[in-house]
Design an enzyme around this catalytic site. Structure first.
Site, PDB file in Angstrom:
ATOM      1  CB  ALA A  96      11.704  -0.120  26.014  1.00  0.00           C
TER       2      ALA A  96
ATOM      3  CD  GLU B 242      12.020  -6.387  30.112  1.00  0.00           C
ATOM      4  OE1 GLU B 242      12.001  -5.473  29.769  1.00  0.00           O
ATOM      5  OE2 GLU B 242      12.834  -7.164  30.269  1.00  0.00           O
TER       6      GLU B 242
ATOM      7  N   GLY C 173       9.267  -3.798  28.469  1.00  0.00           N
ATOM      8  CA  GLY C 173      10.119  -2.855  29.972  1.00  0.00           C
ATOM      9  C   GLY C 173       8.254  -2.999  30.620  1.00  0.00           C
TER      10      GLY C 173
ATOM     11  CD  GLU D 236      11.978  -7.168  25.729  1.00  0.00           C
ATOM     12  OE1 GLU D 236      11.091  -8.378  25.324  1.00  0.00           O
ATOM     13  OE2 GLU D 236      11.566  -6.436  26.102  1.00  0.00           O
TER      14      GLU D 236
HETATM   15  N1  CO8 Z   1       8.017   3.440  22.442  1.00  0.00           N
HETATM   16  C1  CO8 Z   1       7.748   4.575  21.564  1.00  0.00           C
HETATM   17  N2  CO8 Z   1       6.973   4.691  20.578  1.00  0.00           N
HETATM   18  C2  CO8 Z   1       5.956   3.844  21.642  1.00  0.00           C
HETATM   19  C3  CO8 Z   1       5.759   2.899  21.759  1.00  0.00           C
HETATM   20  C4  CO8 Z   1       6.707   2.184  22.784  1.00  0.00           C
HETATM   21  N3  CO8 Z   1       7.614   1.172  22.387  1.00  0.00           N
HETATM   22  N4  CO8 Z   1       4.722   1.682  22.078  1.00  0.00           N
HETATM   23  C5  CO8 Z   1       3.851   3.114  21.244  1.00  0.00           C
HETATM   24  N5  CO8 Z   1       4.632   3.918  20.607  1.00  0.00           N
HETATM   25  C6  CO8 Z   1       3.785   4.688  20.321  1.00  0.00           C
HETATM   26  C7  CO8 Z   1       3.269   4.127  18.935  1.00  0.00           C
HETATM   27  O1  CO8 Z   1       4.755   4.862  17.873  1.00  0.00           O
HETATM   28  C8  CO8 Z   1       2.371   5.402  18.392  1.00  0.00           C
HETATM   29  O2  CO8 Z   1       2.990   7.171  18.049  1.00  0.00           O
HETATM   30  P1  CO8 Z   1       2.345   7.973  16.688  1.00  0.00           P
HETATM   31  O3  CO8 Z   1       1.040   8.243  17.689  1.00  0.00           O
HETATM   32  O4  CO8 Z   1       3.371   8.639  17.325  1.00  0.00           O
HETATM   33  O5  CO8 Z   1       2.735   7.503  15.433  1.00  0.00           O
HETATM   34  C9  CO8 Z   1       1.167   5.586  19.900  1.00  0.00           C
HETATM   35  O6  CO8 Z   1       2.214   5.004  20.409  1.00  0.00           O
HETATM   36  C10 CO8 Z   1       0.665   4.992  19.293  1.00  0.00           C
HETATM   37  O7  CO8 Z   1       0.540   3.207  19.083  1.00  0.00           O
HETATM   38  P2  CO8 Z   1      -0.056   2.729  17.654  1.00  0.00           P
HETATM   39  O8  CO8 Z   1      -0.167   4.065  16.827  1.00  0.00           O
HETATM   40  O9  CO8 Z   1       1.214   1.640  17.198  1.00  0.00           O
HETATM   41  O10 CO8 Z   1      -0.999   1.826  18.381  1.00  0.00           O
HETATM   42  P3  CO8 Z   1      -1.550   0.209  17.563  1.00  0.00           P
HETATM   43  O11 CO8 Z   1      -2.900   0.599  18.274  1.00  0.00           O
HETATM   44  O12 CO8 Z   1      -1.335   0.140  16.137  1.00  0.00           O
HETATM   45  O13 CO8 Z   1      -0.395  -0.436  18.003  1.00  0.00           O
HETATM   46  C11 CO8 Z   1       1.181  -2.143  19.770  1.00  0.00           C
HETATM   47  C12 CO8 Z   1      -0.388  -0.740  19.426  1.00  0.00           C
HETATM   48  C13 CO8 Z   1       1.059  -3.290  19.256  1.00  0.00           C
HETATM   49  C14 CO8 Z   1       1.241  -1.616  21.506  1.00  0.00           C
HETATM   50  C15 CO8 Z   1       2.437  -1.268  19.293  1.00  0.00           C
HETATM   51  O14 CO8 Z   1       2.325   0.050  19.415  1.00  0.00           O
HETATM   52  C16 CO8 Z   1       3.660  -1.606  19.653  1.00  0.00           C
HETATM   53  O15 CO8 Z   1       4.141  -2.877  19.335  1.00  0.00           O
HETATM   54  N6  CO8 Z   1       4.414  -1.201  20.399  1.00  0.00           N
HETATM   55  C17 CO8 Z   1       5.254  -1.264  20.503  1.00  0.00           C
HETATM   56  C18 CO8 Z   1       5.408  -2.841  21.866  1.00  0.00           C
HETATM   57  C19 CO8 Z   1       7.145  -2.548  21.870  1.00  0.00           C
HETATM   58  O16 CO8 Z   1       7.692  -3.912  21.085  1.00  0.00           O
HETATM   59  N7  CO8 Z   1       7.308  -2.811  23.180  1.00  0.00           N
HETATM   60  C20 CO8 Z   1       8.721  -3.520  23.224  1.00  0.00           C
HETATM   61  C21 CO8 Z   1      10.100  -2.292  22.959  1.00  0.00           C
HETATM   62  S1  CO8 Z   1      11.792  -3.123  23.985  1.00  0.00           S
HETATM   63  C22 CO8 Z   1      11.371  -3.012  25.148  1.00  0.00           C
HETATM   64  O17 CO8 Z   1      10.751  -2.791  25.870  1.00  0.00           O
HETATM   65  C23 CO8 Z   1      12.427  -3.572  25.643  1.00  0.00           C
HETATM   66  C24 CO8 Z   1      13.589  -3.276  27.316  1.00  0.00           C
HETATM   67  C25 CO8 Z   1      14.827  -3.572  26.991  1.00  0.00           C
HETATM   68  C26 CO8 Z   1      15.213  -2.360  27.213  1.00  0.00           C
HETATM   69  C27 CO8 Z   1      16.645  -1.845  27.313  1.00  0.00           C
HETATM   70  C28 CO8 Z   1      17.410  -0.747  27.076  1.00  0.00           C
HETATM   71  C29 CO8 Z   1      17.941  -0.710  25.939  1.00  0.00           C
END
Ligand code: CO8
Length: 276
Positions: A81, A129, A126, A149
């Site tokens: 998400a 999922e 997500g 999460e």
């Molecule tokens: N949302 C928004 N932006 C994101 C996300 C995300 N999930 N993942 C990555 N990005 C963005 C980063 O902010 C970054 O943007 P910017 O360059 O502007 O700072 C860009 O993508 C590149 O990411 P990174 O610099 O972090 O790249 P890395 O190679 O260092 O890391 C990772 C890659 C490990 C994938 C890291 O980006 C990460 O941990 N991302 C988040 C992963 C995560 O936790 N996902 C789960 C989210 S929660 C969820 O999905 C719950 C679903 C249910 C929701 C229910 C309704 C409320």
């Protein structure tokens, strides 16, 4: 599907007999912003409307025999998400966001054709999922799966609490969700989350297309019936499920394709299905 070209965050293309749906927000690692969810909901809703007619196509007409879901680039399938957007939501908005995505996943399950997730990188939260709402998952070697999460103070919200347990069993699902641990494609393969692993995104898409081809050579009504039956029995007791299966078997038996298939086998020829 002509309006599909109007989408801004997903790409809809054809690859052989498959429709390829690509989540296309590479700068945010293809995270499921609300616009992505809205566009996926619109597209999958259209497909649910359009696809049940598996009648024999007119000569030369392209027919969608499967859907491949993937992400743009080599780094991410879908990194979850959109955390940035979520941080500004009220609980009501968050629930509505989750429920819209639930509808997307249910639409994918309702399609009468195979839906294959081609996971080409991070499939977190997500993203994992979304992949699990597909019939099965192929992955590239650099794919990574997880439900992180709890590390954000959240719980899986797009179906993970339900579908991960179904896919990999209770114990492994609980470990993954409670630890938030990320797993490699190789581990995902070992635990049965992923069916097959391929060298890179191109090989992955080729394999998914080939599998859609293989399935397209089977009787379309039978494939649709088998998928609907597996969906319908997934949450039932065995005895209850067997009743559903018996009704589906009876329905399959009345199709023209089942006669064509039996006749072809008995006359040692390959079947040419009518789609009826
Ligand atoms: N949302 C928004 N932006 C994101 C996300 C995300 N999930 N993942 C990555 N990005 C963005 C980063 O902010 C970054 O943007 P910017 O360059 O502007 O700072 C860009 O993508 C590149 O990411 P990174 O610099 O972090 O790249 P890395 O190679 O260092 O890391 C990772 C890659 C490990 C994938 C890291 O980006 C990460 O941990 N991302 C988040 C992963 C995560 O936790 N996902 C789960 C989210 S929660 C969820 O999905 C719950 C679903 C249910 C929701 C229910 C309704 C409320």
């Amino acid at each position: 599907l002509d309006a599909a070209t109007d989408y801004e965050t997903i790409l809809v293309t054809r690859y052989g007999p498959a429709l390829v749906v690509t989540v296309n927000r590479p700068r945010a690692l293809n995270a499921l912003a609300q616009q992505v969810v809205a566009e996926l909901l619109d597209l999958t809703g259209r497909l649910v409307e359009a696809l049940p007619s598996v009648d024999a196509p007119a000569a030369g007409e392209w027919v969608c025999r499967g859907v491949i879901v993937t992400g743009t680039g080599e780094k991410a399938f879908v990194a979850g998400a959109d955390i940035r957007e979520m941080s500004g939501m009220t609980p009501e908005q968050a629930e509505a966001y989750a429920r819209d995505m639930h509808r997307v996943t249910l639409n994918l399950e309702a399609l009468p054709v195979p839906v294959i997730a081609a996971v080409n990188g991070f499939a977190l939260g997500g993203g994992c999922e979304l992949a699990m709402a597909c019939d099965f998952i192929y992955a590239s070697e650099n794919a990574a799966f997880g439900q992180p999460e709890v590390s954000l103070g959240l719980v899986p919200g797009f179906g993970g609490s339900v579908r991960l347990q179904q896919r990999v069993g209770v114990g492994i699902a609980r470990e993954l969700i409670m630890t938030g641990r990320r797993i490699t494609a190789a581990e995902a393969h070992r635990i049965g989350l992923v069916n097959q692993v391929f060298a890179d995104h191109a090989a992955l898409l080729d394999a998914a297309r080939d599998t859609v081809d293989t399935i397209a050579a089977q009787a379309p009504t039978a494939v649709a019936n088998a998928k609907a039956t597996m969906n319908a029995v997934a949450h039932r007791s065995v005895a209850d499920g067997l009743d559903v299966e018996a009704a589906a078997f009876r329905a399959a038996f009345t199709t023209e394709d089942s006669r064509i298939g039996r006749d072809a086998f008995l006359s040692k020829e390959s079947a040419s299905f009518s789609g009826r």
